[in-house]
Design an enzyme around this catalytic site. Structure first.
Site, PDB file in Angstrom:
ATOM      1  N   ASN A 211      -0.897  -9.508  41.316  1.00  0.00           N
ATOM      2  CA  ASN A 211      -2.298  -9.121  41.558  1.00  0.00           C
ATOM      3  C   ASN A 211      -2.342  -8.087  42.675  1.00  0.00           C
ATOM      4  O   ASN A 211      -1.308  -7.729  43.238  1.00  0.00           O
ATOM      5  CB  ASN A 211      -3.161 -10.349  41.867  1.00  0.00           C
ATOM      6  N   ASP A 280      -2.585 -18.180  39.310  1.00  0.00           N
ATOM      7  CA  ASP A 280      -2.864 -19.501  38.736  1.00  0.00           C
ATOM      8  C   ASP A 280      -1.888 -19.841  37.607  1.00  0.00           C
ATOM      9  O   ASP A 280      -1.689 -21.003  37.292  1.00  0.00           O
ATOM     10  CB  ASP A 280      -4.300 -19.550  38.195  1.00  0.00           C
ATOM     11  N   LYS A 290      15.913  -8.145  29.683  1.00  0.00           N
ATOM     12  CA  LYS A 290      14.678  -7.366  29.564  1.00  0.00           C
ATOM     13  C   LYS A 290      14.122  -7.510  28.140  1.00  0.00           C
ATOM     14  O   LYS A 290      14.869  -7.347  27.165  1.00  0.00           O
ATOM     15  CB  LYS A 290      14.971  -5.894  29.872  1.00  0.00           C
ATOM     16  N   PHE A 328      -9.553 -19.342  51.097  1.00  0.00           N
ATOM     17  CA  PHE A 328     -10.269 -18.100  50.801  1.00  0.00           C
ATOM     18  C   PHE A 328     -10.722 -18.177  49.351  1.00  0.00           C
ATOM     19  O   PHE A 328     -10.075 -18.846  48.532  1.00  0.00           O
ATOM     20  CB  PHE A 328      -9.349 -16.884  50.975  1.00  0.00           C
ATOM     21  N   LYS A 342     -15.406 -24.991  45.400  1.00  0.00           N
ATOM     22  CA  LYS A 342     -14.005 -25.019  45.862  1.00  0.00           C
ATOM     23  C   LYS A 342     -13.881 -25.740  47.210  1.00  0.00           C
ATOM     24  O   LYS A 342     -12.936 -26.494  47.438  1.00  0.00           O
ATOM     25  CB  LYS A 342     -13.450 -23.594  45.994  1.00  0.00           C
ATOM     26  N   LYS A 346     -11.598 -29.041  46.988  1.00  0.00           N
ATOM     27  CA  LYS A 346     -10.273 -28.938  47.616  1.00  0.00           C
ATOM     28  C   LYS A 346     -10.239 -29.590  49.003  1.00  0.00           C
ATOM     29  O   LYS A 346      -9.246 -29.480  49.711  1.00  0.00           O
ATOM     30  CB  LYS A 346      -9.840 -27.468  47.680  1.00  0.00           C
TER      31      LYS A 346
HETATM   32  O1  PMT Z   1      -4.284  -9.220  50.733  1.00  0.00           O
HETATM   33  P1  PMT Z   1      -5.468  -8.293  50.836  1.00  0.00           P
HETATM   34  O2  PMT Z   1      -5.268  -7.022  50.059  1.00  0.00           O
HETATM   35  O3  PMT Z   1      -5.867  -8.048  52.261  1.00  0.00           O
HETATM   36  O4  PMT Z   1      -6.704  -9.009  50.138  1.00  0.00           O
HETATM   37  C1  PMT Z   1      -7.255 -10.167  50.705  1.00  0.00           C
HETATM   38  C2  PMT Z   1      -7.672 -11.179  49.630  1.00  0.00           C
HETATM   39  C3  PMT Z   1      -8.822 -10.614  48.819  1.00  0.00           C
HETATM   40  C4  PMT Z   1      -6.494 -11.510  48.714  1.00  0.00           C
HETATM   41  C5  PMT Z   1      -8.088 -12.475  50.411  1.00  0.00           C
HETATM   42  O5  PMT Z   1      -9.128 -12.153  51.279  1.00  0.00           O
HETATM   43  C6  PMT Z   1      -8.482 -13.593  49.454  1.00  0.00           C
HETATM   44  O6  PMT Z   1      -9.611 -13.679  48.991  1.00  0.00           O
HETATM   45  N1  PMT Z   1      -7.528 -14.503  49.152  1.00  0.00           N
HETATM   46  C7  PMT Z   1      -7.701 -15.593  48.164  1.00  0.00           C
HETATM   47  C8  PMT Z   1      -7.580 -15.053  46.787  1.00  0.00           C
HETATM   48  C9  PMT Z   1      -7.588 -16.169  45.750  1.00  0.00           C
HETATM   49  O7  PMT Z   1      -6.567 -16.493  45.239  1.00  0.00           O
HETATM   50  O8  PMT Z   1      -8.755 -16.737  45.549  1.00  0.00           O
HETATM   51  P2  PMT Z   1      -8.961 -17.985  44.513  1.00  0.00           P
HETATM   52  O9  PMT Z   1     -10.425 -18.142  44.508  1.00  0.00           O
HETATM   53  O10 PMT Z   1      -8.231 -17.737  43.250  1.00  0.00           O
HETATM   54  O11 PMT Z   1      -8.277 -19.212  45.262  1.00  0.00           O
HETATM   55  C10 PMT Z   1      -8.969 -20.036  46.166  1.00  0.00           C
HETATM   56  C11 PMT Z   1      -8.018 -20.579  47.222  1.00  0.00           C
HETATM   57  O12 PMT Z   1      -7.039 -21.430  46.585  1.00  0.00           O
HETATM   58  C12 PMT Z   1      -7.262 -19.521  47.992  1.00  0.00           C
HETATM   59  O13 PMT Z   1      -7.211 -19.938  49.343  1.00  0.00           O
HETATM   60  C13 PMT Z   1      -5.873 -19.536  47.357  1.00  0.00           C
HETATM   61  O14 PMT Z   1      -4.852 -19.206  48.322  1.00  0.00           O
HETATM   62  C14 PMT Z   1      -5.732 -20.988  46.921  1.00  0.00           C
HETATM   63  N2  PMT Z   1      -4.910 -21.162  45.724  1.00  0.00           N
HETATM   64  C15 PMT Z   1      -5.257 -20.596  44.545  1.00  0.00           C
HETATM   65  C16 PMT Z   1      -4.492 -20.808  43.420  1.00  0.00           C
HETATM   66  C17 PMT Z   1      -3.330 -21.623  43.532  1.00  0.00           C
HETATM   67  N3  PMT Z   1      -2.562 -21.836  42.474  1.00  0.00           N
HETATM   68  N4  PMT Z   1      -3.003 -22.160  44.709  1.00  0.00           N
HETATM   69  C18 PMT Z   1      -3.759 -21.961  45.804  1.00  0.00           C
HETATM   70  O15 PMT Z   1      -3.454 -22.458  46.893  1.00  0.00           O
END
Ligand code: PMT
Length: 411
Positions: A211, A280, A290, A328, A342, A346
């Protein structure tokens, strides 16, 4: 522009070492951070780099000998000493260190420091045997007792051809120390885990699912937490940015590796911030070779990755040591509703929501516009800020939680 150093009045005291040439660039760096810099050169320093160079780069007059001024209205050491927020002595030679340790005021720089109540940061740089001599060690100890911050020199090969400690550190390290000097040390004694960047989920030896996360937000959080005194463990997916100085960095590629790294350090953490954009899903099968272009279509079967944050939210229930858990959320629609879900699902203390469709916020830019959600409190909407300043505001909230009621652990 750096929100901590901006508008600070900084005197850069340069003494006579070959390393003086490096500090020419530091004047430019400080200017870019928004600081106002006045340079004071010792007589020896002026033999290595000319006052004109520093004047051109700082945009200010450069001060040298004590009695240069003919203007009785302006007694330079008193005037400069009174104005400065911080005095950075770099490079600090053995001679200058000895002079400062023993309270001499026989040159302008030493006189300013004696007359000043500003914060003082000393960057020693000299031949290693001079640095390791008992006299220099003792003099540095005296300066530390005065409350001066000593930035240890680096080890390596020096201009004299010898190898050992005594090299002037890189700017990034010094910048971190300057920011720390102006920052509250409210995370001293705390261990914080920050996850940052994307994950790369390999499909074959060449390709991966990934991503657009650059790691900038997570790295800014790690840097600010370190500046505020925390021990920081940065668990980073693949990025192109250098980790902040003084931070333990663990590099990972995939979500599974990130999970393992976070869980390894879980019991040590007082705070965990998950700024990483974790994939995810991962390809259900990784091809050893490959994948060839044999058909017009390729169907990929994906397997779910572990939700690390969900697991942390569950795991915290069983541990005795309190934990502040911050997630986040990168949302493109129904931001607050999704984020609230969330936060609760969580079992988090804070959730930082960014609008990833806004041009100046979210992925791979230097700024962010976030809303901070917490259980039972009003949401906090922050304006568009640099990621560093956003990190500072998030950490302010965490410090508030640490100091308060949260320490009755969540169930
Ligand atoms: O890295 P940059 O370019 O500075 O960009 C910053 C950012 C946009 C990546 C950052 O600010 C941000 O939003 N990070 C979280 C992105 C994300 O994965 O969001 P989500 O809504 O899919 O996940 C929610 C939370 O669960 C996040 O804290 C994530 O780390 C966590 N998660 C998600 C999926 C997973 N399998 N395991 C997790 O722990």
């Amino acid at each position: 522009m750096n929100y901590i150093l901006a508008h600070k009045k900084i005197i850069m005291g340069v003494s006579g070492s070959i390393a003086a040439y490096k500090t020419v660039d530091w004047v430019r760096c400080l200017g870019r951070e928004g600081a106002e810099v006045n340079v004071v050169l010792t007589e020896a320093a002026a033999r290595f780099v000319t006052p004109l160079t520093f004047a051109a780069l700082s945009g200010n007059r450069v001060y040298g000998a004590m009695f240069d001024s003919v203007d009785m209205e302006e007694i330079p050491h008193i005037k400069l000493a009174g104005q400065a927020d911080l005095i950075l002595v770099a490079p600090a030679t053995a001679q200058t260190i000895a002079r400062l340790a023993h309270g001499f005021a026989d040159d302008l720089l030493a006189a300013i420091i004696l007359a000043s109540q500003a914060k003082i940061v000393i960057c020693p740089a000299m031949n290693s045997r001079m640095y390791l001599h008992a006299a220099t060690r003792r003099n540095l100890k005296i300066l530390a007792e005065f409350g001066y911050k000593i930035v240890e020199p680096e080890s390596g090969s020096m201009a004299c051809g010898e190898v050992g400690p005594g090299r002037l550190p890189e700017w990034d390290m010094v910048r971190r120390e300057l920011c720390a000097v102006f920052s509250p040390q409210d995370l001293l004694g705390k261990t914080i885990i920050v996850s940052a960047g994307p994950t790369h989920e390999p499909l074959d030896p060449v390709r991966y699912l990934g991503n657009r996360s650059s790691g900038k937000m997570g790295y800014a959080l790690a840097a600010v937490a370190r500046q505020r005194g925390a021990r920081v463990i940065l668990i980073s997916g693949p990025t192109h940015i250098a980790p902040p100085a003084g931070v333990k960095t663990v590099r990972v590629q995939t979500a599974v590796e990130m999970r393992d790294a976070v869980m390894k350090y879980f019991s040590e953490a007082d705070i965990i911030i998950k700024a990483a954009a974790v994939s995810d899903f991962r390809p259900a099968r990784r091809s050893e070779q490959k994948i060839k272009k044999s058909n017009a279509q390729l169907n990929l079967l994906l397997a779910a990755n572990p939700d690390i944050l969900l697991e942390l939210g569950q795991k915290r229930k069983k541990r005795a040591k309190p934990l502040v858990l911050v997630g986040f959320a990168a949302e493109s629609e129904n931001h607050l509703k999704e984020a609230q879900r969330k936060l609760e699902d969580k079992n988090l203390d804070l959730l930082v929501v960014n609008d990833i469709l806004a041009e100046d916020s979210g992925f791979a830019v230097d700024s962010n516009r976030v809303t901070i959600l917490s259980c039972g409190k009003e949401k906090i909407e922050l304006p568009l800020l640099s990621k560093e300043e956003t990190a500072g505001r998030i950490i302010d909230e965490i410090v508030g939680l640490l100091g308060g009621k949260l320490m009755v652990e969540k169930k």
